[in-house]
Design a protein around this motif. Structure first.
Motif, PDB file in Angstrom:
ATOM      1  N   HIS A 166     -39.230  17.673  16.502  1.00  0.00           N
ATOM      2  CA  HIS A 166     -38.445  17.904  15.282  1.00  0.00           C
ATOM      3  C   HIS A 166     -36.952  17.740  15.564  1.00  0.00           C
ATOM      4  O   HIS A 166     -36.220  17.135  14.772  1.00  0.00           O
ATOM      5  CB  HIS A 166     -38.740  19.312  14.751  1.00  0.00           C
ATOM      6  N   GLN A 167     -36.507  18.264  16.696  1.00  0.00           N
ATOM      7  CA  GLN A 167     -35.082  18.188  17.016  1.00  0.00           C
ATOM      8  C   GLN A 167     -34.652  16.737  17.255  1.00  0.00           C
ATOM      9  O   GLN A 167     -33.558  16.336  16.822  1.00  0.00           O
ATOM     10  CB  GLN A 167     -34.772  19.053  18.241  1.00  0.00           C
ATOM     11  N   ILE A 168     -35.477  15.957  17.911  1.00  0.00           N
ATOM     12  CA  ILE A 168     -35.092  14.550  18.144  1.00  0.00           C
ATOM     13  C   ILE A 168     -34.987  13.828  16.801  1.00  0.00           C
ATOM     14  O   ILE A 168     -34.087  13.012  16.591  1.00  0.00           O
ATOM     15  CB  ILE A 168     -36.101  13.857  19.095  1.00  0.00           C
ATOM     16  N   LYS A 169     -35.855  14.181  15.876  1.00  0.00           N
ATOM     17  CA  LYS A 169     -35.749  13.586  14.536  1.00  0.00           C
ATOM     18  C   LYS A 169     -34.452  14.020  13.847  1.00  0.00           C
ATOM     19  O   LYS A 169     -33.840  13.245  13.121  1.00  0.00           O
ATOM     20  CB  LYS A 169     -36.951  14.025  13.672  1.00  0.00           C
ATOM     21  N   ARG A 170     -34.061  15.251  14.093  1.00  0.00           N
ATOM     22  CA  ARG A 170     -32.826  15.754  13.458  1.00  0.00           C
ATOM     23  C   ARG A 170     -31.589  14.960  13.891  1.00  0.00           C
ATOM     24  O   ARG A 170     -30.599  14.900  13.176  1.00  0.00           O
ATOM     25  CB  ARG A 170     -32.610  17.233  13.804  1.00  0.00           C
ATOM     26  N   LEU A 171     -31.642  14.369  15.093  1.00  0.00           N
ATOM     27  CA  LEU A 171     -30.490  13.582  15.556  1.00  0.00           C
ATOM     28  C   LEU A 171     -30.173  12.444  14.591  1.00  0.00           C
ATOM     29  O   LEU A 171     -29.049  11.950  14.537  1.00  0.00           O
ATOM     30  CB  LEU A 171     -30.751  13.010  16.957  1.00  0.00           C
TER      31      LEU A 171
END
Lengths: 326, 714
Positions: free
Chosen positions: B168-173
């Motif tokens: 999820h965090q990598i997508k948030r980038l």
């Protein structure tokens, strides 16, 4: 009087629009939105795409004052100035660059600013008036001469010297109060306020005492004073009841106007003493080129200044029955 | 003022009147430190500055971290169960051996398995009711009316960290509203990230066409190169080979973010109360942010759900003697609370450190002589005054470089020809960096021989790593070449005795700098004096940072000063500053000199994705030789950092790359309390003196008053 106040408030509208335009001009013509974007996005790995996105998110991709591509009234309304300035008149300041709500932030920071500014103002005023009256009472004596010399010395010293010297001497060497900081734990918080208050008063005491002494000396030889003395009033009564009251108009000119601005705090004292008030908020925003905060603070400062001027006029009427406001 | 001071006496109820902290905190296991400027972002997708990492690195946990004690810098698992070994694939997706040539590698696959049982800090976003439904994910207006801070939520919850949180965090980038500074780098590597970002931008624009629309649900959009394999495993696929990816993955950009936390903060109404994910971090780390007042104080408290992490049992040589292994194997963290106070100015910060109210401090320039003394051999040591107080000095060379750059597009100093090279080398020799370090940095720095600072692979100390165009090796130590050699080079470049051979005019060099203010004037004068030795005139054009950047972007500068701090400890992170396609002019890259030498570019492309090896070291040496010969920079300084710790602070070891180091520190609060009391006994006599002076002054005033009142009118 109400008609006068109303008229002054209406005059304030074009003044505030002008102030807004000036702030806007200073910000956007000196710094382009691209500069602001670079400043806020950091020093490393800032791409044109990121800059474009940053501008778009804030509406900074629009023309500044005139949108030639828009039709009709949108030529004026679809611009950065219009979109970001109109809301100010309902005190909607928007969000700062760090995404925090500016109005909320101002509300939170007003307390610390007032905690320093209000007591400093009241105690300071009392001190300056008392010292000035004291010098006037002892006029043409050695107390007056040496008092004026002391005032000249005090006003010749930079405020920074008082700040640094106060912190070193009182906070560090004598360990009497904290060097800096701010507390919100009730009465214990007072100890954080003593040093900045003392420094603020000491930095202004020379200038203010001399100024007020001059106002009092102008009154001291007038006929009504001679009459009061002839009636047998003692000198204290002459000074505090008659001279003080008649010298109030020039004093009020400088004093009442700053009362609303007390909310805005002190730029230097708050920064050096770590007080989380509006003064340090403004300084930080200027350093960070946060247009939204600077614009909000300039707008608020203008509003408070206008209110201060109206209050000054009203105060004239209160202290001098000859003055009427139409 | 005396009256005000006299008022202070009854108010001050502390043992030490100047103690800035509440009385009940005395003797507690609390670390006191300061922050100089308020952080802008605490969202791990956005935050990219050291003053923000001071907070979030203690809260968010990426899969990897740097070993606290070992040098050179070494990555070790943090939440990961082991360091991943990349699997290389060719274009058809067939596995390649580990030593396969870089050119044959189409994809690298990193499979990361995290440790089970790691739990998030308590937070209302995780709170659930008896039916297991989130309590605060659909806040009503009535509920919101009672909420002003996170502490106003009565119920808290937690949950286990899972691999999907990292995904999820990598997508948030790629989220268009977050403007993550690493997106531009990562989208070139992570498979599908560029398309994913474009897709999100389109969707975001559609949802927000009429004002602020609903939040993007990142789960609805798949990202090809990042996938969840099972509850504890996720996989990242990148284009080609890129070993620094693991370093990036040790930064907060790659820390986990629970989707429900994202959803919680996306609710309308919270943003208006300044309750955003950008300001209220939620992580699995040893600490959690419990007081968030960036105007005054930020407080981290021990995360009650923190897992069993232990102090390292190994370090580098000498660590045991320095007591750095005394706590080996003990559970982390040692400190209960960390109080960061906003302290913008140096003087109060330094004085409060000396009073014991801050546990550690950097050495401010104006207090350098008070804190540090030079030994007979030219080394630095703690001053006697500090020694008496039990203060320890720790020094380390920063993984940074501050340089003077030539604009290679400039017709006078730029260009890839022998004339320009000789001119640049002559100027490089004339500017005596050693003297500059001595005068303006109090000796805090080492003269750079190239862009790579100590501690990074490729840096060679002593004569082995010498820039032979500016230095020569004398008795195994670098010695700056002579001014006569610089004058010879200058003459060969067409400027005998500093004058243009064709026109007879003196050579004029423009120096651009973003440093302004009276304090910098001495440094600029010094630069001018250095070049005056070659009869070159230096014109300083100091300007604000925006104007400076604009000049750099347009290539309007001639000679300028700039710097670079390492993102990660790899030579690629410094050599890319000289890589041609990375030019500032036209490319908007970080190569501010606009240096573009095909030979250097070729070597850089060969070495950048290699693992550290003799072959890579050889290529680095070749690239450095080309750069030193061309001299696009005057290589400048690698600064040395000095920090001071009080005697009650243990386990402090400077680390240039790691930011999550507060968990290793240990305190002796009893010793601190004792020292503070001894150092801060209030001096009462000035109060008595001021009162006495006021009284004494009153007596003649009263006499005068009485005399006046009794006298007759004139």
């Amino acid at each position: 009087m109400m008609a006068y106040v109303l008229r002054r408030l209406l005059y304030a509208i074009p003044i505030l629009i002008g102030v807004n335009l000036l702030t806007f001009w200073l910000f956007f013509f000196v710094n382009s939105p691209d500069d602001m974007a670079r400043m806020h996005l950091g020093m490393k790995r800032v791409t044109p795409a990121a800059i474009a996105q940053w501008k778009e998110a804030r509406g900074f991709d629009k023309p500044l004052l005139l949108n030639r591509e828009a039709a009709g009234v949108e030529k004026l309304t679809d611009t950065i100035f219009f979109r970001h300035s109109l809301r100010l008149f309902v005190f909607d300041f928007g969000r700062a660059e760090d995404n925090r709500d500016i109005r909320r932030e101002i509300g939170e920071r007003m307390g610390p600013s007032l905690a320093i500014a209000l007591p400093s103002f009241l105690v300071g005023l009392l001190t300056y008036v008392s010292f000035a009256l004291l010098l006037v009472f002892f006029r043409a004596s050695y107390v007056d001469v040496w008092g004026v010399v002391l005032c000249v010395v005090l006003m010749s010293i930079s405020t920074m010297f008082y700040v640094i010297g106060g912190q070193y001497l009182i906070g560090k060497l004598w360990s009497l109060v904290p060097i800096s900081g701010y507390g919100d734990d009730g009465p214990g918080a007072i100890r954080f306020l003593l040093l900045p208050m003392a420094v603020g008063i000491a930095a202004a005491v020379g200038l203010r005492t001399r100024l007020y002494r001059t106002f009092f000396l102008e009154e001291i030889n007038k006929d009504y004073v001679r009459t009061a003395r002839a009636k047998g009033l003692n000198e204290w009564r002459v000074l505090f009841v008659h001279v003080l009251r008649n010298a109030l108009i020039p004093i009020l000119t400088g004093v009442v106007v700053v009362i609303p601005a007390l909310f805005l705090g002190s730029l230097i004292l708050e920064s050096f003493f770590g007080i989380p008030g509006l003064g340090s908020y403004t300084i930080d925003a200027i350093h960070a080129q946060d247009f939204f905060v600077v614009r909000a603070m300039v707008f608020l400062g203008s509003v408070l200044y206008i209110v201060g001027l109206i209050l000054t006029d009203i105060s004239y009427m209160l202290v001098d029955p000859r003055v009427r406001l139409y | 003022m005396a009256t005000v001071l006299l008022l202070a006496v009854p108010v001050a109820i502390h043992a030490a009147w100047n103690d800035p902290y509440p009385a009940h905190e005395q003797g507690q296991n609390i670390l006191y430190t300061a922050f100089r400027e308020r952080p802008k972002h605490l969202d791990p997708a956005r935050s990219y500055s050291s003053n923000e990492y001071d907070f979030i690195a203690q809260i968010y946990e990426p899969p990897f971290q740097y070993h606290y004690l070992k040098r050179p810098f070494q990555l070790v698992p943090l939440t990961a169960s082991a360091m991943p070994v990349p699997v290389y694939l060719d274009r058809q997706g067939r596995p390649l051996p580990a030593g396969a040539p870089v050119a044959s590698i189409a994809y690298s696959v990193y499979t990361i398995r995290i440790q089970p049982g790691i739990r998030y800090q308590p937070h209302p976003a995780f709170a659930r009711d008896d039916r297991g439904v989130p309590r605060y994910h659909q806040l009503t207006a009535a509920e919101l009316a009672r909420i002003h801070t996170i502490g106003d939520f009565p119920h808290y919850g937690t949950r286990e960290l899972v691999a999907a949180d990292y995904v999820h965090q990598i997508k948030r980038l790629a989220h268009p509203r977050l403007h993550s500074p690493v997106l531009s780098v990562m989208q070139d590597y992570v498979v599908g990230l560029k398309d994913y970002a474009a897709n999100l931008r389109r969707e975001h624009a559609r949802l927000n066409r009429k004002g602020r629309g609903p939040a993007l649900d990142l789960e609805r959009y798949p990202l090809k190169g990042v996938e969840t394999i099972d509850r504890y495993t996720y996989r990242v696929t990148i284009h080609g080979k890129y070993p620094p990816l693991l370093y990036w993955m040790a930064m907060p950009f790659f820390a986990p973010m629970a989707p429900e936390v994202d959803r919680f903060f996306s609710q309308p109404g919270l943003r208006e109360r300044n309750l955003t994910l950008d300001w209220y971090p939620v992580g699995t780390g040893p600490y959690m942010l419990t007081v968030n007042n960036p105007n005054r104080q930020m407080v981290l408290e021990r995360n009650p759900h923190y897992r069993d992490e232990r102090y390292p049992a190994q370090g580098e040589a000498g660590d045991r003697q320095r007591g750095l292994l005394a706590d080996a194997g003990r559970r982390l963290p040692f400190i209960d609370r960390i109080v960061f106070s906003l302290e913008k100015e140096n003087i109060p910060y330094w004085n409060k450190f000396l009073q014991g109210y801050y546990d550690r401090s950097v050495v401010p320039t104006e207090s350098f002589d008070q804190a540090v003394r030079f030994t007979g051999s030219g080394d630095t040591d703690i001053s006697d005054d500090m020694k008496v107080r039990g203060i320890h000095l720790r020094t380390s060379v920063a993984t940074s470089t501050y340089y003077l750059g030539f604009n290679m597009l400039d017709p006078v100093v730029g260009g890839n020809n022998e004339r320009a090279r000789k001119l640049r080398r002559a100027i490089s020799i004339a500017i005596d960096i050693e003297e500059q370090i001595s005068i303006f940095r109090n000796g805090r720095g080492i003269a750079a021989q190239g862009p790579i600072p100590p501690g990074i692979f490729g840096y060679l100390p002593g004569c082995a790593g010498l820039n032979r165009y500016v230095y020569q090796c004398v008795r195994d130590a670098p010695q700056r070449r002579s001014l006569s050699e610089a004058r010879r080079l200058l003459a060969e470049a067409g400027y005998p005795d500093g004058s243009d051979r064709r026109t007879g005019r003196p050579l004029l060099i423009y120096f651009d700098t973003p440093a302004t203010g009276p304090a910098e004037k001495a440094r600029f004068d010094w630069y001018a004096k250095q070049l005056a030795r070659l009869n070159i005139q230096l014109v300083v054009r100091a300007t604000d940072y925006n104007r400076f950047q604009e000049k750099m972007r347009k290539g309007d500068a001639q000679l300028f000063e700039w710097g670079w701090n390492a993102d990660y400890p790899d030579p690629e992170n410094f050599l890319f500053l000289l890589y041609g396609p990375n030019k500032k002019v036209g490319g908007e890259g970080e190569n501010a000199s606009n240096y573009d030498n095909p030979e250097f570019n070729r070597l850089f492309e060969q070495l950048k994705n290699l693992d550290d090896s003799p072959q890579r070291l050889h290529l680095i040496g070749q690239a450095l030789e080309v750069a030193r010969r061309d001299a696009p920079w005057i290589w400048g300084v690698h600064p040395r950092q000095y920090t001071l710790d009080h005697a009650w602070l243990h386990n402090a070891k400077p680390h240039q790359m790691a930011n999550n180091t507060l968990k290793y520190l240990r305190l002796d609060p009893a010793l601190r309390r004792e020292r503070r009391e001894a150092w801060n006994r209030p001096v009462r006599w000035p109060l008595v003196l001021v009162g006495g002076v006021l009284l004494a002054g009153l007596i003649p005033a009263v006499v005068l008053y009485r005399r006046r009142e009794r006298s007759t009118a004139a």
